[in-house]
Design an enzyme around this catalytic site. Structure first.
Site, PDB file in Angstrom:
ATOM      1  CG  ASN A   8      -1.782   1.222   1.344  1.00  0.00           C
ATOM      2  OD1 ASN A   8      -1.344   2.345   1.132  1.00  0.00           O
ATOM      3  ND2 ASN A   8      -3.038   1.018   1.701  1.00  0.00           N
ATOM      4  CG  ASN A  10      -0.467   6.994   2.780  1.00  0.00           C
ATOM      5  OD1 ASN A  10      -1.554   7.421   2.427  1.00  0.00           O
ATOM      6  ND2 ASN A  10       0.166   7.430   3.845  1.00  0.00           N
ATOM      7  CD  GLU A  36      -4.336   4.869   1.153  1.00  0.00           C
ATOM      8  OE1 GLU A  36      -4.861   5.877   1.633  1.00  0.00           O
ATOM      9  OE2 GLU A  36      -3.829   3.970   1.847  1.00  0.00           O
ATOM     10  CG  ASP A 153      -4.328  -2.250   3.380  1.00  0.00           C
ATOM     11  OD1 ASP A 153      -4.708  -2.991   4.305  1.00  0.00           O
ATOM     12  OD2 ASP A 153      -4.212  -1.019   3.491  1.00  0.00           O
ATOM     13  CG  ASN A 155      -7.620  -1.557   5.835  1.00  0.00           C
ATOM     14  OD1 ASN A 155      -6.828  -1.070   6.632  1.00  0.00           O
ATOM     15  ND2 ASN A 155      -7.946  -0.968   4.700  1.00  0.00           N
ATOM     16  CG  ASP A 250       0.790   4.544   6.031  1.00  0.00           C
ATOM     17  OD1 ASP A 250       0.857   4.114   4.858  1.00  0.00           O
ATOM     18  OD2 ASP A 250      -0.277   4.953   6.544  1.00  0.00           O
ATOM     19  CG  HIS A 251       0.722   0.019   4.310  1.00  0.00           C
ATOM     20  ND1 HIS A 251      -0.117  -1.025   4.637  1.00  0.00           N
ATOM     21  CD2 HIS A 251      -0.030   1.149   4.429  1.00  0.00           C
ATOM     22  CE1 HIS A 251      -1.311  -0.560   4.945  1.00  0.00           C
ATOM     23  NE2 HIS A 251      -1.289   0.756   4.827  1.00  0.00           N
TER      24      HIS A 251
END
Length: 262
Positions: A8, A10, A36, A153, A155, A250-251
């Site tokens: 991901n 971001n 994302e 992802d 989640n 952030d991943h």
């Protein structure tokens, strides 16, 4: 041997500025699944977001700067599918898959429910619909002697080992009992395989960290990025790595090697 990477980003443009594509050039990946994107089709015309020697296939959200998934593949696919057939998947750009020589590789981005009850309900609805979709895909794949690798992802942290602070997160989206039970069904009655856990049972293996409280530095994370495979691929899983030497998002990238020829 085939190498498949999922991450991901971001924001694909943000990741590019942080060196993601320069790093990819050194990884010898067969396919790279990204989630994302936070980009539209016209944004992806930027040469800085291309990967030389790879074909790119993307599914964009209607809303600008939101969601979106893609696959970079060295191999020209026999078939490409975008979307899953309902609004939360298709208008939000949450699924694209390619078929190469009887192997389907998908890039999936499940909704998050962290922003409130409305979005959590969207997530539950997505999970219900996606379970039915997976069963249909699985049946069709069996008949056609095809296999699936679903990257992305999800989640959801499946088990206590998959997040640092599991006790304090039992009432939070991403570790709710209903979500974890759905993952239980995915890996038991539906027969799919968590490829990473097939060869790595160690604790403290995370793919996402909050931007608060030095979570990255202290490795206070969640494992919510997966490569999920059909049972026929279980013997082909050879190696897995969560790459943390550089930070693009952030991943972190989840890199896996399979003993398959593409």
């Amino acid at each position: 041997m085939a190498r498949i990477i999922t991450i991901n980003l971001n924001g694909v443009r943000s990741a590019a500025r942080k060196g993601f594509f320069n790093w990819l050039k050194t990884q010898n990946a067969d396919l790279v699944c990204v989630q994302e994107l936070k980009a539209q089709e016209q944004d992806m015309q930027n040469p800085e977001l291309h990967l030389e020697g790879y074909h790119g296939f993307f599914h964009f959200a209607e809303k600008k700067g939101y969601s979106g998934v893609g696959i970079y593949t060295r191999h020209q696919p026999d078939q490409v599918v975008s979307g899953l057939g309902w609004d939360a998947a298709d208008l939000e750009g949450r699924y694209v898959a390619v078929k190469i020589k009887g192997l389907w590789i998908a890039s999936l981005y499940l909704p998050s429910g962290t922003s409130g009850e409305d979005r959590q309900q969207v997530k539950y609805d997505f999970l219900d619909k996606y379970a039915a979709c997976l069963r249909n895909q699985q049946a069709a794949a069996r008949d056609a002697k095809e296999e699936y690798i679903i990257c992305g992802d999800w989640n959801i942290a499946h088990k206590k080992i998959d997040l640092k602070n599991w006790r304090s997160n039992q009432k939070n989206s991403g570790f709710l009992p209903e979500e974890r039970a759905w993952m239980d069904r995915l890996f038991s009655e539906m027969g799919f395989v968590d490829a990473f856990r097939e060869i790595n049972q160690e604790p403290d293996q995370y793919t996402w960290w909050s931007n608060r409280g030095q979570a990255w530095t202290k490795n206070v994370g969640w494992r919510i990025d997966y490569q999920v495979v059909t049972p026929g691929l279980k013997p082909t899983i050879k190696s897995a790595k969560i790459y943390k030497e550089q930070r693009f998002s952030d991943h972190a990238p989840l890199m896996m090697d399979y003993d398959i020829m593409l």
